[in-house]
Enzyme design. Structure first.
Site, PDB file in Angstrom:
ATOM      1  N   VAL A  63       1.044  -1.173   0.173  1.00 19.88           N
ATOM      2  CA  VAL A  63       0.098  -0.141  -0.312  1.00 19.88           C
ATOM      3  C   VAL A  63       0.734   1.274  -0.174  1.00 19.88           C
ATOM      4  CG1 VAL A  63      -1.136   1.223   1.084  1.00 19.88           C
ATOM      5  CG2 VAL A  63      -2.318  -0.643   0.998  1.00 19.88           C
ATOM      6  N   VAL A  87      -1.800  -3.413   6.385  1.00 20.33           N
ATOM      7  CA  VAL A  87      -0.935  -2.977   5.196  1.00 20.33           C
ATOM      8  C   VAL A  87      -1.125  -1.616   5.138  1.00 20.33           C
ATOM      9  CG1 VAL A  87       0.906  -2.949   2.920  1.00 20.33           C
ATOM     10  CG2 VAL A  87      -0.090  -5.095   5.012  1.00 20.33           C
ATOM     11  N   ALA A 108       4.236   3.956   3.122  1.00 21.35           N
ATOM     12  CA  ALA A 108       3.840   3.027   2.084  1.00 21.35           C
ATOM     13  C   ALA A 108       4.313   1.702   3.802  1.00 21.35           C
ATOM     14  CB  ALA A 108       4.450   1.833   1.106  1.00 21.35           C
ATOM     15  N   LYS A 109       3.474   0.576   2.832  1.00 22.20           N
ATOM     16  CA  LYS A 109       4.096  -0.749   3.216  1.00 22.20           C
ATOM     17  C   LYS A 109       3.614  -1.440   3.009  1.00 22.20           C
ATOM     18  CE  LYS A 109       5.222  -1.734   8.183  1.00 22.20           C
ATOM     19  NZ  LYS A 109       6.399  -0.455   8.859  1.00 22.20           N
ATOM     20  N   GLY A 110       4.281  -2.867   3.067  1.00 20.35           N
ATOM     21  CA  GLY A 110       4.161  -4.250   2.215  1.00 20.35           C
ATOM     22  C   GLY A 110       4.121  -5.253   3.670  1.00 20.35           C
TER      23      GLY A 110
END
Ligand code: NAD
Length: 420
Positions: A63, A87, A108-110
């Site tokens: 995201v 996320v 962001a994050k994954g």
């Protein structure tokens, strides 16, 4: 707007935090949804062949919360409970964190829903490379830059950097941070998050006039962040009396032998079977009387059931989202617990990731002393801003930190305008 894409308790929690801060800021309603809702998300299917010959498919997510201030930046998590809502919440928090400490990034994050300990090194490499391969159209050193989070480490970053570099045809160190030093990693990055947590805990202990040599700390999660925070606090003279990991916890009123615990984890990948104190559960660990309590594992561990019972002077949130909104309400009524909120407390990781990215882009590298000096200067400066904001808005420290970060993102969006 009620999101139909991101559905999870953690996402709701992040949205509630945003709403509280936006109300405090009296944010223009025309900006609210634009600032709050993540810009884009990707879900990818990552099939890999296991050592047994079986083919298994893992779901991966990324995201990118907002693109208004520079590339997006955020960790990659390998954990069985990863889902899109979690996320997204973590990406939102990254946005506020980067803006709070003045970095030119969106959040962001994954993540991949997998237990990395159930995979062999070979399988982990295949999965890491496959995830990066699937993400290539959406990432880049000026688009989205990943870093380690729970369940991932320097080695995973090295594989991802190699996969991306092979695709574009030249070495691109700035595609990820938290890499090994030999590949363009930064001095001080591995310990940065824990070091920052310990530095802030020390600073607030000094504000409370608690002598460091008489202070005690309890840490939930003995991974990268928890162990580094423990080591740095010990250096400051603070005694660590409790540690835990996914296998459970240990209490030792005479002090935990960190070297022995680290050696055990190095050999066995967890604290299970270690003999360095009385066994306690993770729930019991959080209730041990101490000066500094550091949740450094999962989200939502301080909730309405234990918020009234924790016995610390400082709750230093190394994990992201360790305290629920309901617990916040209870803790706000207790004037005996000082919360150093997650987006500030664990910001050392992304600050030194930013230093790594800058060093990679310039192909010039700093010493560990230089990295930590710059890190501590940013933390001192941010602390002063958070304390001023807290007094100005007469709000909690979490609301102060969130409102500073959120306001900066909102300002960037307002100044850039709404593309017709
Ligand atoms: P890690 O994988 O290195 O360590 C996680 C630790 O938590 C391990 O000891 C694991 O056994 C333990 N754990 C897992 N589930 C648990 C449970 N149910 N109860 C108790 N312990 C449990 O991860 P990390 O990089 O140290 O990250 C820890 C936290 O810090 C996460 O919330 C992460 O988002 C946050 N964080 C990490 C960084 C970073 O630079 N790595 C930066 C900012 C925030």
């Amino acid at each position: 707007m009620e999101s139909t894409i991101y559905q999870s308790d953690i996402f709701k929690m992040a949205c509630t935090q945003f709403d509280l801060a936006a109300n405090l800021l009296e944010m223009d309603p025309r900006l609210r949804e634009r600032v709050k809702v993540p810009k884009r998300c990707m879900t990818v299917a990552c099939p890999i062949e296991l050592d047994s010959g079986e083919v298994v498919l893992f779901e991966g997510f990324r995201v990118q919360h907002h693109l208004s201030m520079g590339p997006t930046k955020g960790g990659l998590r390998f954990h069985p409970q990863v889902n899109l809502g979690e996320v997204a919440a973590l990406a939102m928090w990254m946005s506020w964190k980067c803006a709070l400490v003045g970095l030119p990034y969106g959040g962001a994050k994954g993540g991949i829903a997998v237990d990395p300990h159930s995979l062999s090194v070979n399988e982990l490499e295949h999965l890491s490379r496959r995830y990066m391969q699937e993400m290539i159209p959406f990432v880049g050193p000026n688009t989205d830059v990943m870093a380690p989070d729970m369940g991932t480490n320097e080695q995973v970053m090295a594989w991802m950097m190699d996969t991306y570099s092979n695709h574009v045809g030249n070495t691109v160190p700035a595609i990820v941070t938290g890499k090994p030093l030999g590949l363009g990693g930064s001095e001080g990055r591995k310990e940065a998050t824990g070091n920052g947590v310990a530095y802030l805990a020390k600073s607030y202990l000094q504000d409370l006039k608690i002598p460091l040599s008489q202070a005690t700390a309890v840490i939930q999660g003995f991974g990268n962040v928890g162990a580094e925070a423990a080591l740095a606090l010990e250096q400051y003279g603070v005694e660590i009396i409790g540690i835990s990991d996914v296998s459970g916890g240990f209490f030792n009123s005479k002090g935990i032998n960190l070297k022995s615990a680290l050696t055990h984890v190095g050999k066995h990948r967890s604290l299970a079977g270690w003999r360095g104190g009385d066994r306690v559960s993770n729930e019991e660990l959080l209730l041990i009387s101490c000066d500094v309590l550091i949740p450094a594992a999962l989200e939502r561990v301080i909730d309405e059931k234990n918020a009234g019972k924790i016995q610390c002077r400082i709750l230093a949130e190394a994990a992201n989202g360790p305290t629920t909104n309901a617990a916040d309400v209870i803790l706000a009524q207790r004037d005996d617990v000082l919360i150093v909120p997650d987006i500030f407390c664990n910001s050392g990781g992304v600050i030194v990731s930013y230093f790594e990215w800058v060093q990679d882009l310039q192909s010039t590298f700093w010493t560990r002393e230089e990295v930590l000096r710059r890190l501590h200067a940013i933390l001192d400066n941010t602390k002063a801003q958070v304390e001023t904001q807290k007094s100005k808005l007469n709000c909690t420290r979490r609301e102060a930190a969130l409102s500073l970060g959120i306001h900066r993102v909102a300002e960037a969006k307002r100044l850039r305008g709404l593309f017709p």
